[in-house]
Design an enzyme around this catalytic site. Structure first.
Site: not given
Length: 196
Positions: A77, A180, A178
């Site tokens: 990001c 994650e 992202h």
């Protein structure tokens, strides 16, 4: 394998750490230059404002360190955007690992909302990060600035217009989305990076 996550004044570091733990990886979250230089893999995550963050990186010397790392480095990001030449967010010069500028999304129609927030597909994948991917993989984005499609584009997506969902050059890898927060698809991206 020693994995280091760059610690600086940006959010989202803990969620990256949790995602790595789910993969069985104990990462070191650090700003220590020796630890970062000796790590097998370095992750450069971030949520924040480009101008403020670049000022912090310069003040701590992390800007030069990150640019000169030789092991695989993964920007996420804001981390990806800071690896570019210049950002319209704060009108700041960045690390210039990727010779491309970060632009602000400008809505073209009433239904175009900024920030781009939510799930979107990625395609035209061209990197080991996306090994085993199909053309319709969904990942999670939250951003108001973007990197245009360029020579370093490793994956594309479309919101308002096409843009780079991922970049790759030499030992530097980066995603605008992202991993994650992208479920099993994101875990696969992280695993592919760790397997480089």
């Amino acid at each position: 394998m020693k994995v280091a996550v760059v610690k600086y004044n940006a959010g989202n570091i803990r969620s990256v750490d949790y995602a790595l733990k789910r993969l069985g990886v104990e990462a070191v979250i650090t700003a220590d230059k020796e630890i970062l230089q000796s790590a097998d893999k370095v992750i450069f995550p971030g949520v924040g404002e480009a101008g403020t963050t670049m000022n912090h990186l310069k003040a701590t010397g992390l800007d030069e360190l990150i640019k000169n790392l030789r092991q695989p480095v993964f920007g996420i990001c804001l981390g990806m955007q800071l690896m570019c030449r210049h950002s319209e967010e704060g009108e700041v010069d960045c690390l210039n690992i990727f010779d491309v500028d970060v632009k602000r999304f400008v809505p073209q129609k009433h239904e175009d909302k900024v920030p781009h927030m939510g799930w979107n597909t990625i395609g035209k994948t061209n990197s080991k990060l996306f090994e085993g991917f199909t053309e319709e993989e969904f990942v999670y984005f939250v951003h108001s600035f973007y990197v245009p499609v360029c020579d370093f584009t490793a994956a594309e997506t479309d919101y308002i217009h096409p843009f780079s969902a991922a970049l790759h050059k030499d030992n530097f890898y980066a995603t605008q989305f992202h991993p994650e927060k992208s479920g099993k698809t994101g875990e696969r991206v992280l695993r592919n990076f760790l397997d480089l």
